[in-house]
Enzyme design. Structure first.
Site, PDB file in Angstrom:
ATOM      1  N   SER A 125       4.726   2.634   8.080  1.00 55.73           N
ATOM      2  CA  SER A 125       4.166   1.581   7.269  1.00 55.73           C
ATOM      3  C   SER A 125       5.320   0.981   6.327  1.00 55.73           C
ATOM      4  CB  SER A 125       3.124   1.977   6.360  1.00 55.73           C
ATOM      5  OG  SER A 125       2.124   2.068   7.162  1.00 55.73           O
TER       6      SER A 125
ATOM      7  N   HIS B 215       0.773  -1.112  -0.142  1.00 57.55           N
ATOM      8  CA  HIS B 215       0.003   0.052  -0.080  1.00 57.55           C
ATOM      9  C   HIS B 215       1.041   1.233  -0.049  1.00 57.55           C
ATOM     10  CE1 HIS B 215       0.471  -0.171   4.488  1.00 57.55           C
ATOM     11  NE2 HIS B 215       0.643   1.199   4.478  1.00 57.55           N
TER      12      HIS B 215
ATOM     13  N   ASP C  77       0.236  -7.589   1.249  1.00 58.60           N
ATOM     14  CA  ASP C  77       0.661  -6.310   1.319  1.00 58.60           C
ATOM     15  C   ASP C  77       2.014  -6.302   1.442  1.00 58.60           C
ATOM     16  OD1 ASP C  77       0.337  -3.564   1.578  1.00 58.60           O
ATOM     17  OD2 ASP C  77      -0.063  -3.532   3.886  1.00 58.60           O
TER      18      ASP C  77
END
Length: 465
Positions: A224, A120, A150
């Site tokens: 992230s 993402h 992911d």
């Protein structure tokens, strides 16, 4: 003489009283005997065994090893912004290109410039820029991605050998273990926060990964794709999400285990895509309520409610009612344990399944199937994964195809339904056969479900069965 007799009598009574009290309260059979004592005392040297002081836990070496291998990831994408008024009055059909910038973190995993991050973080990127901890910047190439888990793999061509982080075995991570979260939140240099492992195999009921490592190390959105490392500076996870109503860290963060990450990267580099194997069972994890409803005494393990047709599980003789308690040497007490272990395997890998059947513990080897070659069945509807051609034709990234219909109530609609693509069940997005098996495994045959699908003409319809 009379006084002596009285004194002797008093002494005798005192001794008897003392002896009686001892037998009543102190002796092994007394009220306060050791057998009656329910308070367990720690050994005298217990305080010397455990310490949270700086001399016991030193994060400096781990931080020094990791900060130089964690990078800043800049994602630049473009979208066309139209002007409805110009189109309406002047027939102007053009649009203005608008740049969008997203940021995150990444981890260098080889000295020649391979970097792992979250999918993402780089999704829909036209350009990807990497900034090292020493401020050098490089353009990155997207090698491959796994949107379900992911994970994305990037590559930069640096002029020197790069510092990198080595992988640890995430199966060996223990709850309560100290960990460091390292990332580039808010476009800062590599930032380190510390915490402990709060839980393993955490199931957040997402469509992809079901087995997160949960920590209380402070993680913010820019983290992230960053590294979760142990006190030796070894990678045990890729930070991917937080649990927050505000979007900022409030107490819990989650990481993709390193074993799953490593397997995905190896698949991308060796095959160009992710090789996903499946065991071929449907069902759910046991707990007090579930066991009571099923009429069984076991409260831990994975209860098989269905076995997928043509799967390795079916060929090995697993059947409805079996309770999986171990895969190889890994104990299985929940669905997250099972899916987390299988996600580290490839098609044709052999897994030894230990299970309970009629009170007996049995074990059998199972060969994992490739995900694309299996199907599942529910309420007389046989389902299979969609092809790349289907994804392109209908402009979708996930779903399952209706392969066949044996449900007598649906037979009149056979031609209208066969070949349709199911995209959601009860408003939950369907990724593939594996996901739909998990969703339907929680439902009984008597429960109705709402199914949204795309028919062969590309129209979206909804039915309830």
């Amino acid at each position: 003489m009379k006084k002596i007799s009285s004194l002797f009598l008093v002494s005798l009574l005192s001794g008897a009283t003392t002896l009686g009290g001892y037998k009543l309260f102190i002796d092994d059979d007394g009220l306060f005997s050791k057998q009656k004592n329910i308070v367990t005392l720690a050994p005298l040297n217990y305080s010397k065994n455990v310490s949270l002081g700086n001399e016991a836990v030193d994060f400096t070496d781990a931080a020094d090893k990791t900060v130089h291998s964690v990078v800043h990831v800049k994602n630049v994408s473009y979208r066309t912004v139209s002007n409805p008024m110009m189109e309406f009055f002047y027939g102007y059909k053009g649009g203005q290109q608008q740049e969008q910038v997203g940021t995150g973190s990444g981890v260098i995993i080889s000295e020649d410039g391979y970097i792992v991050t979250n999918n993402h973080v780089v999704q829909d990127a036209a350009d990807i820029e990497i900034t090292l901890n020493n401020k050098k910047t490089y353009k990155a190439k997207l090698v491959g991605t796994d949107s379900k888990m992911d994970i994305a793999l990037l590559k930069i061509d640096a002029t020197e050998k790069l510092p990198y982080t080595v992988f640890a075995d995430s199966d060996n991570v223990r709850v309560g273990e100290w960990v460091l979260a390292v990332g580039n939140p808010y476009n800062l240099n590599s930032t380190v926060t510390a915490g402990i492992v709060s839980a393993k195999a955490r199931n957040l009921d997402t469509n992809g990964i079901q087995s997160f490592i949960q920590t209380d190390a402070a993680v913010n959105p820019g983290n992230s794709g960053g590294a979760l490392v142990n006190t030796h500076g070894e990678l045990i996870g890729i930070n991917t999400m937080i649990s927050s109503q505000t979007g900022s860290y409030v107490g819990y963060s989650f990481a993709i285990p390193s074993n799953i990450t490593r397997k995905i990267i190896q698949d991308i580099m060796e095959f160009g895509n992710v090789q996903r194997g499946i065991l071929g069972v449907e069902g759910g994890e046991l707990n007090g309520n579930a066991s009571k409803e099923l009429g069984i005494s076991e409260t831990q393990g994975f209860y098989i409610s269905r076995v997928t047709k043509n799967s390795g599980a079916e060929k090995s003789g697993l059947t409805k009612g079996d309770i999986i308690i171990k895969l190889d040497q890994q104990n299985i007490s929940s669905y997250a344990d099972l899916s987390g272990f299988i996600n580290t395997k490839r098609p044709n890998d052999k897994v030894v399944v230990t299970y309970l059947r009629n009170g007996k513990t049995l074990a059998v080897p199972v060969i994992l199937n490739k995900n694309e070659f299996v199907s599942t069945e529910f309420k007389g509807i046989e389902l299979e994964n969609i092809s790349a051609a289907d994804r392109k034709k209908f402009n979708i990234d996930s779903g399952v195809r209706i392969k066949d219909i044996t449900n007598e109530n649906l037979k009149p609609y056979y031609d209208e339904l066969k070949g349709n693509i199911i995209i959601s069940i009860d408003n939950t997005k369907v990724a593939d056969v594996e996901t739909i098996s998990r969703l339907l495994g929680k439902k009984s045959e008597s429960q109705s479900v709402s199914i949204e699908m795309i028919n062969k003409m590309g129209q979206r319809i909804r039915i309830i069965i």
